[in-house]
Design a protein around this motif. Structure first.
Motif, mmCIF file in Angstrom:
data_model
loop_
_atom_site.group_PDB
_atom_site.id
_atom_site.type_symbol
_atom_site.label_atom_id
_atom_site.label_comp_id
_atom_site.label_asym_id
_atom_site.label_seq_id
_atom_site.Cartn_x
_atom_site.Cartn_y
_atom_site.Cartn_z
ATOM 1 N N GLY A 74 0.727 -1.054 0.098
ATOM 2 C CA GLY A 74 0.009 -0.053 0.029
ATOM 3 C C GLY A 74 0.933 1.244 -0.184
ATOM 4 N N GLN A 75 0.412 2.290 0.547
ATOM 5 C CA GLN A 75 1.114 3.579 0.655
ATOM 6 C C GLN A 75 1.955 3.584 1.834
ATOM 7 N N LYS A 85 14.705 9.341 0.153
ATOM 8 C CA LYS A 85 13.617 8.969 0.801
ATOM 9 C C LYS A 85 12.564 8.530 -0.437
ATOM 10 N N TYR A 86 12.008 7.395 -0.167
ATOM 11 C CA TYR A 86 10.765 6.882 -1.231
ATOM 12 C C TYR A 86 9.335 7.104 -0.453
ATOM 13 N N ASP A 93 6.432 -5.928 -0.400
ATOM 14 C CA ASP A 93 7.844 -5.507 0.073
ATOM 15 C C ASP A 93 8.426 -4.816 -0.973
ATOM 16 N N VAL A 94 7.927 -4.524 -2.147
ATOM 17 C CA VAL A 94 8.866 -3.842 -3.284
ATOM 18 C C VAL A 94 8.214 -2.730 -3.786
ATOM 19 N N ARG A 95 8.841 -1.680 -4.120
ATOM 20 C CA ARG A 95 8.312 -0.404 -4.856
ATOM 21 C C ARG A 95 7.851 -0.645 -6.081
ATOM 22 N N GLU A 96 6.665 -0.666 -5.987
ATOM 23 C CA GLU A 96 5.727 -0.738 -7.183
ATOM 24 C C GLU A 96 4.499 0.255 -7.365
ATOM 25 N N ASN A 115 9.310 -3.617 -9.264
ATOM 26 C CA ASN A 115 10.546 -4.437 -8.953
ATOM 27 C C ASN A 115 11.598 -3.591 -8.426
ATOM 28 N N HIS A 116 11.185 -2.445 -7.594
ATOM 29 C CA HIS A 116 12.143 -1.629 -6.901
ATOM 30 C C HIS A 116 12.838 -0.646 -8.003
ATOM 31 N N MET A 117 12.304 -0.720 -9.399
ATOM 32 C CA MET A 117 13.247 0.039 -10.331
ATOM 33 C C MET A 117 12.379 1.098 -11.121
ATOM 34 N N ARG A 118 12.740 2.014 -11.479
ATOM 35 C CA ARG A 118 12.152 2.942 -12.349
ATOM 36 C C ARG A 118 11.522 2.420 -13.711
#
Length: 215
Positions: A74-75, A85-86, A93-96, A115-118
């Motif tokens: 979630g957020q 900072k993200y 558990d991953v940035r998506e 998957n944690h990448m731009r």
């Protein structure tokens, strides 16, 4: 920089103070001081972090946001020890999804992640120059259509592996634009057979067009 909670906590629960359910599991609101030195304070559901909470890592990192079944989901906002900072969406558990990453040097990326990448559409702001890249990303790199925007001109075209590639155009604020093409130039850095050639890019102008208000 790691932003994953250690599996050690599943083996050594440490100290806990808070609500429990009838089965004795952590359930509701509580605070856990884990055996690995990490601290979590927030919501639990049936023994797992679930809902809103704050997780303090021993290395100085901190996550504030939503959890689902022990995973960031979630957020949420992750603060790293180096000052970066993200803030945005997490999936298991991953940035998506959509998020904003502020880097230690002041650069900022706002856009899509996978998957944690731009990955997807996004804008990267360069703090030192005030310039920015706006366009497509793939696996953390500039790919496909995009544009570099500077203070008094911009470049529009395709990108590959973070570099402009193929046909494109420079558009200048003074009222003209230059069409052309970027080509990769391979240069042998050494005569030894096992040396990998270095690659650079070269801009070849084709024509200049003066833009009038009617255009």
């Amino acid at each position: 920089m790691s932003d994953t909670e250690s599996d050690e906590e599943h083996n050594k629960l440490g100290e806990y103070e808070g609500d429990r359910n009838e089965a004795g599991e952590r359930h509701g609101v509580g605070k856990a001081v884990l055996a690995n030195g990490h601290i979590y304070q927030g919501h639990y559901e049936n023994g797992k972090r679930h809902g809103k909470g704050t997780y303090h890592f021993k290395n100085g990192s901190r996550y504030v946001g939503k959890y689902q079944q022990n995973m960031k989901h979630g957020q949420g906002t992750f603060y790293y020890p180096d000052g970066s900072k993200y803030e945005g969406s997490w999936v298991k558990d991953v940035r998506e999804g959509h998020g904003v990453y502020t880097y230690p040097n002041g650069d900022i990326y706002e856009g899509e992640w996978l998957n944690h990448m731009r990955h997807g559409q996004g804008v990267y702001h360069y703090h030192a120059t005030g310039s920015k890249y706006k366009g497509s990303w793939m696996n953390g790199k500039m790919e496909h259509a995009g544009e570099y925007i500077h203070s008094n001109y911009k470049y529009k075209g395709n990108f590959s592996n973070n570099n402009p590639c193929g046909t494109g155009k420079f558009v200048f604020d003074i009222g003209c634009m230059q069409n052309g093409e970027y080509q990769q130039i391979h240069q042998d850095t050494d005569e030894l057979e096992y040396t990998i050639p270095a690659t650079s890019i070269k801009w070849t102008p084709i024509c200049i067009i003066f833009v009038t208000p009617e255009m």
